[in-house]
Structure formats: C-alpha cells, structure tokens
Write a protein that holds these residues in place. Structure first.
Motif, PDB file in Angstrom:
ATOM      1  N   LEU A 119     -15.921  20.376  -6.344  1.00  0.00           N
ATOM      2  CA  LEU A 119     -16.934  19.456  -5.831  1.00  0.00           C
ATOM      3  C   LEU A 119     -16.444  18.754  -4.566  1.00  0.00           C
ATOM      4  O   LEU A 119     -17.211  18.538  -3.622  1.00  0.00           O
ATOM      5  CB  LEU A 119     -17.301  18.425  -6.904  1.00  0.00           C
ATOM      6  N   LYS A 140     -18.024  18.652  -0.773  1.00  0.00           N
ATOM      7  CA  LYS A 140     -18.271  17.400  -0.047  1.00  0.00           C
ATOM      8  C   LYS A 140     -17.619  17.420   1.335  1.00  0.00           C
ATOM      9  O   LYS A 140     -18.206  16.946   2.317  1.00  0.00           O
ATOM     10  CB  LYS A 140     -17.720  16.224  -0.847  1.00  0.00           C
ATOM     11  N   ALA A 144     -17.676  14.569 -11.250  1.00  0.00           N
ATOM     12  CA  ALA A 144     -18.206  14.090  -9.963  1.00  0.00           C
ATOM     13  C   ALA A 144     -17.439  12.868  -9.461  1.00  0.00           C
ATOM     14  O   ALA A 144     -17.440  12.587  -8.253  1.00  0.00           O
ATOM     15  CB  ALA A 144     -19.693  13.765 -10.092  1.00  0.00           C
ATOM     16  N   TYR A 168     -25.017  23.738  -6.508  1.00  0.00           N
ATOM     17  CA  TYR A 168     -25.140  22.605  -5.594  1.00  0.00           C
ATOM     18  C   TYR A 168     -26.056  22.949  -4.417  1.00  0.00           C
ATOM     19  O   TYR A 168     -26.817  22.090  -3.945  1.00  0.00           O
ATOM     20  CB  TYR A 168     -23.769  22.175  -5.070  1.00  0.00           C
ATOM     21  N   GLN A 169     -25.978  24.180  -3.943  1.00  0.00           N
ATOM     22  CA  GLN A 169     -26.846  24.602  -2.850  1.00  0.00           C
ATOM     23  C   GLN A 169     -28.321  24.489  -3.226  1.00  0.00           C
ATOM     24  O   GLN A 169     -29.180  24.316  -2.362  1.00  0.00           O
ATOM     25  CB  GLN A 169     -26.520  26.045  -2.451  1.00  0.00           C
ATOM     26  N   THR A 220     -29.433  22.256  -5.839  1.00  0.00           N
ATOM     27  CA  THR A 220     -29.773  20.936  -6.397  1.00  0.00           C
ATOM     28  C   THR A 220     -29.343  19.771  -5.516  1.00  0.00           C
ATOM     29  O   THR A 220     -29.917  18.685  -5.602  1.00  0.00           O
ATOM     30  CB  THR A 220     -29.125  20.748  -7.775  1.00  0.00           C
ATOM     31  N   LYS A 221     -28.310  19.986  -4.697  1.00  0.00           N
ATOM     32  CA  LYS A 221     -27.729  18.922  -3.869  1.00  0.00           C
ATOM     33  C   LYS A 221     -27.270  17.732  -4.711  1.00  0.00           C
ATOM     34  O   LYS A 221     -27.262  16.598  -4.260  1.00  0.00           O
ATOM     35  CB  LYS A 221     -28.735  18.432  -2.812  1.00  0.00           C
ATOM     36  N   SER A 222     -26.851  18.006  -5.939  1.00  0.00           N
ATOM     37  CA  SER A 222     -26.421  16.936  -6.854  1.00  0.00           C
ATOM     38  C   SER A 222     -25.108  17.309  -7.529  1.00  0.00           C
ATOM     39  O   SER A 222     -25.050  18.295  -8.287  1.00  0.00           O
ATOM     40  CB  SER A 222     -27.494  16.678  -7.916  1.00  0.00           C
ATOM     41  N   PHE A 223     -24.060  16.520  -7.264  1.00  0.00           N
ATOM     42  CA  PHE A 223     -22.778  16.756  -7.930  1.00  0.00           C
ATOM     43  C   PHE A 223     -22.882  16.496  -9.429  1.00  0.00           C
ATOM     44  O   PHE A 223     -22.251  17.186 -10.233  1.00  0.00           O
ATOM     45  CB  PHE A 223     -21.695  15.854  -7.324  1.00  0.00           C
ATOM     46  N   VAL A 258     -24.471  19.458 -11.167  1.00  0.00           N
ATOM     47  CA  VAL A 258     -23.515  20.557 -11.219  1.00  0.00           C
ATOM     48  C   VAL A 258     -22.497  20.331 -12.335  1.00  0.00           C
ATOM     49  O   VAL A 258     -22.205  21.241 -13.124  1.00  0.00           O
ATOM     50  CB  VAL A 258     -22.790  20.706  -9.870  1.00  0.00           C
TER      51      VAL A 258
END
Length: 332
Positions: free
Chosen positions: A20, A24, A118, A182-183, A185-188, A191
């Motif tokens: 993760l 980032k 996360a 992540y690609q 959902t854009k949410s750590f 994921v």
C-alpha cells in the motif's frame, strides 16, 4: 503468547502495508512488489543468520538510522533494508511460540494485521517499523523468546518441491491484487479488508475438512489444487478481456483451493520429516522475485501474466505430488 500474537499482527500490517505504501508513493508496479519481497527475504534469513543479541542491537541501530534518513528524503533502498531487518527480528522474536500456538489463532492475528494495514502508509511506514523493531528487539534481549536450537534441533530430511511450488503460486500473484483492486476503488481501507477476507476464505478448508473427521488428505489436496488451477486459469483469461468482477471473484475462490496446503505434509511419510518451514520460505522469496521479473518484462498485462504463471506453478505442484505419491506406493 500475547507477545507472539502481537508480532503476528504487526507482520501482517508490514507485509501488506508495504504494498500500500508503494502505491501511495507512486512506485512502479515491479518496485511495489519488491517491497514484500524484501519482507519475505527477512523471513528466509531466519534459516541462516545467527541468533545473537549483538546482531539484534546492530539491526535496531540500522532501522533507527534509516528512519532518520527517511525523515529528510525518502529512499527506496533504505526502506528496503528496514523491511528486511524488521521482518527478520519479528520472526526471531516469534520463533519460540510458533509451534505451540494454534495455527488458526496466529493466522487470525495475521489476518487482523492485513485488515488494518492501511495504517502503514502514515509517515511512510516509519512509525510501524520503529515500533515493531523496538518491540521485537526488547523481547529478544530479554531472552524470553530466543529458542535455543543448537543441541536439540530436529533433524530434517530435505525440502518439499510440492510446498515450494505451492508457495510460489501464491506469492507470484498475490501482491498484484491489492494494486489491481486499488486501481478500481482508490481506497486503501477497501484493499486491506478485501485482502483479509481472501485469507479468511483460505483458512476455511482446513477448518471444514478436519471437523468432518476421517480426512483423506491426498484426495483433498488433489481436488483442491485442481480447483485452484482452474480458478487461476480463469483469472488470467478474464483479466485479458477486462472482466474485473470475474477476476476478483476468482481471486476470492482461489482460497478454497489454496487452503488445502495443510494436506501437503500428509502426501507421504517422507514429507512428515521434511523441513516445511524452509520450503515455505524459499517459495515466499522465489514467488515475489518471479513476480517482479514478470511485471518488468510484461508491463500493462501484469494480472494476466502473473495469474498464468501462478497457474503453471500449481500444475507443477500437482505433478510433483503425483510423483511423490506414486514413488511411495512403489516403495511401500
């Protein structure tokens, strides 16, 4: 025991959290997967480095120095060194209770670490790394977790190819999945939770099968791994055509097949005496290393290529298992 479980939690946080963090920081895909490779390399070093308090203190100093350096300017190499060292110290501190702790319990805490991983992205992972290395080294210096293995060490006879290829299959494709998710959902947090759920599925076969009684380990292994190969083959095919829902569904289902790993040591009497820990660690390192190479040479089709190679690894594990079983029958 509580110290062991806390270390299991931290190991889960660092293993997935490093992926993760790579996302980032905008690291290329191959570089992201190298992060957990360094973590797994620390595990492998358990079989080779001496258990010395002076070494633990030296490692602690290196990680602290790394944190100071990363406070001024982030360095990939420094973070990689921190991951190797912290991983080694965590595993060294866990060593004594590893065999006495029930598998379901230690894996539950590891899954908990995945679920909250996360938090690792905060301060570029430095808070978790420093906390982990201090906690591990403190336990090691107290001597309460150092296993004296020199005199009564169990004698092992070789390593298991079936186990190595089973582990390779998982670690070839597993770290690309958080990137892929992540690609979308854009949410750590999403994921981390999804990754933890796949591990819950992975643990379920052993619980279900062993509760049923009279376990036919060989049959469970061959059925489970055949199903696993099919899931990975479908994942490669679906990813080629951009079917995101199908890829994620196959990812979840792979746990039902991969979860039959507990059957490997029961394939033959010889396997009960083999060094499964070393076999696992070899697969843990070779898998992500292959993944890095594949991602580097096959950009933009990473999911397809990695799922395909993972499928091949499962097939090799199945063929190796057949050879092992047939040989025992001939000799028996």
């Amino acid at each position: 025991m509580i110290n062991f479980l806390l270390l299991s939690l931290l190991s889960g946080v660092i293993e997935l959290g490093s992926v993760l963090l790579g996302i980032k920081l905008g690291v290329p895909v191959a570089g992201i997967i190298l992060f957990p490779f360094w973590y797994q390399l620390g595990n492998l070093l358990m079989s080779y480095l001496p258990r010395k308090k002076s070494l633990y203190l030296f490692m602690l100093a290196i990680v602290i120095l790394g944190t100071i350096i990363n406070s001024f300017s982030w360095s990939y190499i420094v973070l990689a060194i921190q991951l190797v060292i912290t991983s080694y110290c965590i595993q060294a501190a866990r060593e004594k209770n590893k065999k006495s702790c029930p598998t379901w319990l230690k894996r539950s805490f590891r899954i908990g670490g995945f679920a909250i991983s996360a938090i690792f992205v905060s301060c570029n992972g430095q808070i978790i790394l420093i906390a982990s290395i201090f906690f591990s080294v403190l336990l090691l210096l107290r001597g309460t977790t150092i296993e004296r293995v020199a005199s009564g060490k169990k004698k092992y006879q070789g390593i298991s190819l079936v186990m190595i290829f089973h582990q390779i299959h998982y670690f070839v494709y597993t770290y690309i999945m958080p990137i892929y998710l992540y690609q979308n959902t854009k949410s750590f947090i999403a994921v981390a939770i999804a990754f933890a759920i796949t591990w819950i599925v992975y643990l379920s076969p052993q619980v279900i099968v062993e509760k049923s009684g009279n376990v036919k380990y060989k049959k469970v292994f061959f059925v489970g791994h055949s199903f696993l190969a099919v899931c990975l083959g479908l994942m490669a095919w679906m990813s080629r055509f951009g079917c995101t829902e199908g890829v994620l569904c196959c990812w979840l289902l792979t746990g039902f097949g991969g979860g039959t790993v507990f059957c490997i040591k029961h394939l033959c009497s010889k396997y009960e005496k083999m060094n499964m820990d070393l076999s696992e660690n070899i697969g843990h390192v070779v898998g992500p290393f292959l993944a890095v190479c594949i991602c580097y040479y096959f950009p933009n089709i990473e999911i397809t290529a990695l799922a395909f190679v993972s499928c091949i690894s499962v097939v090799v594990a199945l063929l190796s298992a057949i050879i092992v079983v047939v040989k025992e029958r001939k000799n028996g």
